[in-house]
Design an enzyme around this catalytic site. Structure first.
Site, PDB file in Angstrom:
ATOM      1  N   HIS A 133     -47.473 -57.980 -62.704  1.00 55.87           N
ATOM      2  CA  HIS A 133     -47.668 -59.330 -63.254  1.00 55.87           C
ATOM      3  C   HIS A 133     -47.097 -60.424 -62.344  1.00 55.87           C
ATOM      4  CE1 HIS A 133     -43.393 -59.864 -64.338  1.00 55.87           C
ATOM      5  NE2 HIS A 133     -43.421 -58.543 -64.503  1.00 55.87           N
ATOM      6  N   HIS A 142     -53.792 -56.676 -46.652  1.00 51.28           N
ATOM      7  CA  HIS A 142     -54.291 -55.319 -46.881  1.00 51.28           C
ATOM      8  C   HIS A 142     -53.173 -54.526 -47.543  1.00 51.28           C
ATOM      9  CE1 HIS A 142     -56.276 -51.416 -45.108  1.00 51.28           C
ATOM     10  NE2 HIS A 142     -55.995 -51.311 -46.392  1.00 51.28           N
TER      11      HIS A 142
END
Length: 207
Positions: A133, A142
């Site tokens: 979150h 990446h």
């Protein structure tokens, strides 16, 4: 975005994953474009590698997506091309509705992105990577099989290698690399490489 006709830029290993993600999500892959002439005329999933990236135009497809693993190359190619970029989430991934995904981002099979996270453009959230979150993931990041804990962030171009973990609230700087199996317990400076548990700088930022 179902049934879009999408071209994949690149024809290497990551391009195969991107194409399989598109197909699983119900899109049509019209072809691959790669600057390696040895790949021209070959096929991936019975889809042709058509030719160099210079042959790709907005008339060739409705959208395009970058199947290039290198963050630096992905940024350079994205900035050179004026195309509509597709964003794709594998049906076996889970992205909470309260998540923002940027253009050209790929969320691969088994990945999880939790609520109120912000994901930039042309990001790779690779197989089984997870974002908890309130995280912030910059453009061209990446994430391999890595985990961002709640409130953590990875700035533009950062690479989080296999098995790496970023502790809650910790920031990985732009174009930094977090080595495989590393645990970032404090902020990682931009353009450095860190490794270990806890992660320590093993390569300084260039002067």
């Amino acid at each position: 975005m179902s049934n879009q006709k999408i071209a994949v830029i690149g024809a290497g290993g990551h391009a195969k994953v991107v194409a399989s993600t598109l197909i699983a999500a119900g899109h049509q892959v019209v072809g691959f474009y790669d600057d390696d002439p040895q790949k021209w005329g070959s096929y991936i999933f019975d889809i042709p590698v058509i030719g160099p990236v210079s042959k790709l135009t907005s008339q060739s497809c409705s959208h395009a997506i970058l199947g290039i693993g290198s963050n630096e190359v992905r940024k350079r190619v994205a900035e050179q091309l004026d195309l509509e970029w597709a964003t794709v989430v594998h049906p076996f991934a889970w992205v909470h509705p309260e998540v923002s995904l940027g253009a050209g981002t790929v969320v691969c099979a088994g990945a999880i992105v939790q609520p109120y996270s912000q994901i930039g453009s042309h990001v790779i959230i690779n197989t089984k990577a997870s974002v908890d979150h309130d995280c912030c993931v910059g453009d061209y990041v990446h994430m391999a099989l890595s985990h961002l804990a709640g409130g953590a962030s990875a700035d533009e171009g950062a690479f989080l290698a296999l098995g790496s973990i970023v502790f809650p609230g910790v920031r990985v700087g732009a174009w930094a690399t977090l080595g495989a199996g590393s645990v970032a317990m404090k902020d990682v400076p931009p353009r450095t490489t860190v490794a270990g548990m806890p992660a320590r700088v093993i390569r300084e930022a260039p002067q």
